[in-house]
Design an enzyme around this catalytic site. Structure first.
Site, PDB file in Angstrom:
ATOM      1  N   GLY A 174      44.206  64.669  54.014  1.00  0.00           N
ATOM      2  CA  GLY A 174      44.479  63.647  55.014  1.00  0.00           C
ATOM      3  C   GLY A 174      45.990  63.536  55.194  1.00  0.00           C
ATOM      4  O   GLY A 174      46.753  63.984  54.342  1.00  0.00           O
TER       5      GLY A 174
ATOM      6  N   GLY B 177      40.751  65.540  52.225  1.00  0.00           N
ATOM      7  CA  GLY B 177      40.142  65.269  53.529  1.00  0.00           C
ATOM      8  C   GLY B 177      39.545  66.521  54.159  1.00  0.00           C
ATOM      9  O   GLY B 177      38.581  66.442  54.924  1.00  0.00           O
TER      10      GLY B 177
ATOM     11  N   GLU C 214      42.883  64.464  44.427  1.00  0.00           N
ATOM     12  CA  GLU C 214      43.225  63.048  44.610  1.00  0.00           C
ATOM     13  C   GLU C 214      43.788  62.372  43.363  1.00  0.00           C
ATOM     14  O   GLU C 214      44.684  61.542  43.467  1.00  0.00           O
ATOM     15  CB  GLU C 214      41.993  62.262  45.091  1.00  0.00           C
TER      16      GLU C 214
ATOM     17  N   ASP D  69      37.339  61.602  47.063  1.00  0.00           N
ATOM     18  CA  ASP D  69      36.625  60.787  48.050  1.00  0.00           C
ATOM     19  C   ASP D  69      36.050  61.685  49.132  1.00  0.00           C
ATOM     20  O   ASP D  69      35.713  62.825  48.854  1.00  0.00           O
ATOM     21  CB  ASP D  69      37.539  59.670  48.594  1.00  0.00           C
TER      22      ASP D  69
END
Ligand code: NAD
Length: 638
Positions: A64, A113, A136, A144
């Site tokens: 992300g 992401g 992460e 996630d």
């Protein structure tokens, strides 16, 4: 040039990530654009399938766009990040449950992401240079975008390994771990994409795929399974420290760089998700963490050190061996009205809650915080936050979709059930969470059957801390239908529920579990007392047993010796925790049940006798059940 290209190409909807200079990192606009395209194509007869690929050779998508999140978070605006994650997770869920095939081409790096966009598709293609990772924990987040679910279902303890070390998976590893399906050499990709788009068929994927290169982690599977098992991050770190191999040292070094809080939560999440199939539940759990990550986690510090100051020296909130369980629970507490949902939420229930004591009070509060309307009643006049008290149990029950009871014993439960079940509407659920005898549970179930009410016996494990934190485990007896109706409530009040079969089986599971617990706690306490007398240091005893065949929850997670192992009631002067008299109650229930079915349970009987002596004749009343250690310190063999 746009960051994303979206078009219909032949019979395929094609989405190409187009930020190669930024390794195709996902911006909020890209998330929204992909989601919109998927919605548009879902019912478009001209689109047979979807292809998602990316420009540039270095990455499909390296994550992300965290710089965007950092700037807003530093300015004290957490809502931008919360909104980004919410919409990104909704996209991940849409990709996973999409009604048409989705083929993704994952060249180079696919991380964070990127995994969310690339690795929930129905057909995930990797090549020689593919490197997939969930990095992460290195920036203070948990795996996630639904990655937690993939990790939880990876073989053995591979999920814990990849989640904590953030190691990169080559193509063979990714297929082994369940992050990819097919290996196709990159030189063949253009032709493959062309035929998929022209035909709208998946057959070309089948013909193009080849055997993947060998997985580099496969040869370490045995080591991974022994080192990455255990209840918590603590256990894993201890296993790695005790294992002197190069593999363990390298893994420990990798873990040493990452956020301890994020890793401790990651372990907990993977454990909770092991029996979960649907991605929505994983995303909802992840969102509890990410929602709080900027304000309460290590996220902003992690980004600062990794990409802003690039000093690679983050000052994490916790030391590696000192993440209190309560901090883990806090990050995963239900979010109430801010919970991640996937469609407009019109699922609020009317709940009658009877018995608002130490356990019932916080359980009812969590349900109210999640948006349910809760009417409560307790003979002692007790109340709980968010709950509207009414004058009688009947009043709480009469219009309820679900009536929950959390009462002291089976006799009281039967009286309450006699009063409220006839007042309940047909199709409603009577959900008893108290710990009672199997016979009472079955009698209440019978009463419910005669009035068209579904009944469940669902005793809990996890204590008062678990009731407040929403991390109880429910052991459930009753019908499938009743279980399905109550499941959303278990997910708010707890971390796990297991449907154990017909009525009474929840109570059966509970008393069997607690019979084991009573016996192992006694065994653990008497072993410490023996070790003392043999001159063996308690810490050394813990270091050996906690990673040897004598390990148990009593030793590893709830050590009865003060100052040894993780924090437990022993470190708080044996203030309960789980009171000795409650353990005695459960042991009595187990022995009554054993007599009723003629089961031979000599250890359970001995545990009951010892706890009865401790509570009734000695000073055990009001102490934690692990204070049994003090009893053995004082007593001598006759
Ligand atoms: P508690 O005594 O704090 O709560 C029970 C509540 O029920 C009290 O507030 C009491 O006033 C109320 N009550 C009694 N009779 C009633 C009636 N007729 N109508 C309405 N309310 C009535 O006990 P607790 O610790 O909350 O435990 C509740 C149940 O959960 C027990 O069955 C216990 O064995 C089980 N449990 C407790 C723990 C724990 O750690 N406390 C852990 C697991 C399971």
């Amino acid at each position: 040039m746009s960051d994303i290209q979206i078009r219909v190409n032949g019979k395929a909807g094609q989405i190409t990530l187009n930020r190669p200079d930024a390794l195709n990192a996902l911006t909020y606009d890209m998330v929204r654009a992909i989601d919109q395209a998927l919605c548009d194509w879902a019912h478009d007869p001209d689109v047979a399938l979807v292809v998602i690929d990316a420009q540039g050779s270095k990455a499909f998508c390296a994550g992300g766009d965290i710089a965007q999140l950092y700037d807003t978070g530093r300015a004290g605006d957490y809502t931008f990040g919360q909104g980004f994650w919410r919409d990104e997770y909704r996209l991940n869920a849409r990709l996973a449950g999409y009604g048409k095939p989705i083929v993704t081409f994952l060249q180079g790096f696919t991380m964070g992401g990127g995994v969310g966009v690339g690795c929930h598709a129905s057909h995930r293609i990797v090549a020689e240079g593919s490197r997939i990772a969930m990095p992460e924990c290195g920036i203070g987040l948990v795996p996630d975008v639904g990655g937690s679910l993939l990790l939880a279902h990876a073989p053995g303890r591979l999920g814990e390994y990849f989640g904590l070390t953030t190691a990169r998976m080559g193509p063979g590893d990714a297929i082994l771990a369940g992050f990819a399906d097919h290996f196709v050499p990159e030189a063949a990709w253009n032709d493959l994409k062309k035929s998929i788009c022209e035909t709208g068929q998946l057959a070309p994927v089948k013909s193009a795929r080849q055997n993947p290169p060998a997985s580099s982690v496969a040869k370490h599977m045995e080591k991974i399974d022994t080192c990455f098992c255990g209840e918590s991050l603590d256990d894993i770190v201890r296993n790695l420290q005790n294992d002197q191999s190069d593999f363990a040292n390298t893994a420990l070094k990798a873990i040493g760089r990452n956020s301890p809080l994020a890793m401790a939560v990651t372990v907990e999440m993977i454990h909770r998700l092991r029996s979960v199939k649907d991605i929505e539940r994983a995303l909802e759990l992840e969102y509890r963490f990410t929602y709080r990550a900027m304000e309460h986690g290590d996220f902003l510090e992690g980004i600062r050190a990794a990409i802003i100051d690039k000093d690679r020296a983050p000052k994490w909130k916790h030391a590696l061996d000192k993440v209190p369980a309560v901090d883990v629970s806090f990050m995963l507490r239900p979010l109430g009205k801010d919970k991640l949902t996937f469609e407009e939420d019109n699922t609020a229930m009317k709940i009658g809650f009877i018995g608002l004591g130490n356990m019932g009070g916080p359980m009812a509060t969590n349900l109210a915080a999640a948006g349910h309307s809760v009417l409560g009643f307790d003979v002692a006049g007790t109340t709980a936050n968010g709950v509207q008290n009414v004058a009688s149990a009947q009043e709480a029950a009469k219009d309820a979709d679900v009536v929950i009871t959390m009462l002291p014993n089976g006799g009281i439960l039967r009286r309450v059930a006699d009063e409220v079940v006839p007042a309940m509407r047909q199709g409603a659920v009577f959900l008893d969470c108290s710990t009672v005898d199997v016979e009472s549970a079955r009698a209440v179930a019978e009463l419910c059957t005669t009035t068209g009410v579904s009944s469940l016996d669902a005793p809990v494990s996890g204590g008062i801390g678990g009731a407040s934190a929403g991390t109880l485990t429910f052991m459930v007896g009753g019908t499938e239908d009743g279980y399905a109706k109550a499941l959303p409530l278990f997910e708010i009040m707890g971390q796990k529920s297991v449907h154990c079969g017909a009525s009474g089986n929840g109570q059966a599971a509970k008393i069997c579990n607690n019979m084991i617990l009573g016996a192992t706690m006694i065994a653990t306490c008497e072993s410490f007392a023996l070790a003392d007398k043999l001159g063996l240091d308690r810490q050394k005893m813990f270091d050996v047993v906690s990673t040897s065949s004598g390990y148990s929850w009593s030793m590893n997670a709830y050590c009865p010796a003060p100052g040894v192992g993780p924090e437990s009631p022993a470190d708080n002067d044996y203030k309960p925790g789980f009171a000795a008299e409650l353990m005695l109650k459960d042991l009595r229930l187990s022995q009554e049940a054993a007599v009723a079915v003629k089961a031979d349970t000599p250890m359970g009987a001995m545990a009951q006798a010892l706890y009865a002596q401790f509570v009734e004749d000695e000073d055990g009343l009001g102490q934690d059940f692990s204070a049994m250690l003090v009893k053995f310190e004082k007593s001598e063999r006759p």
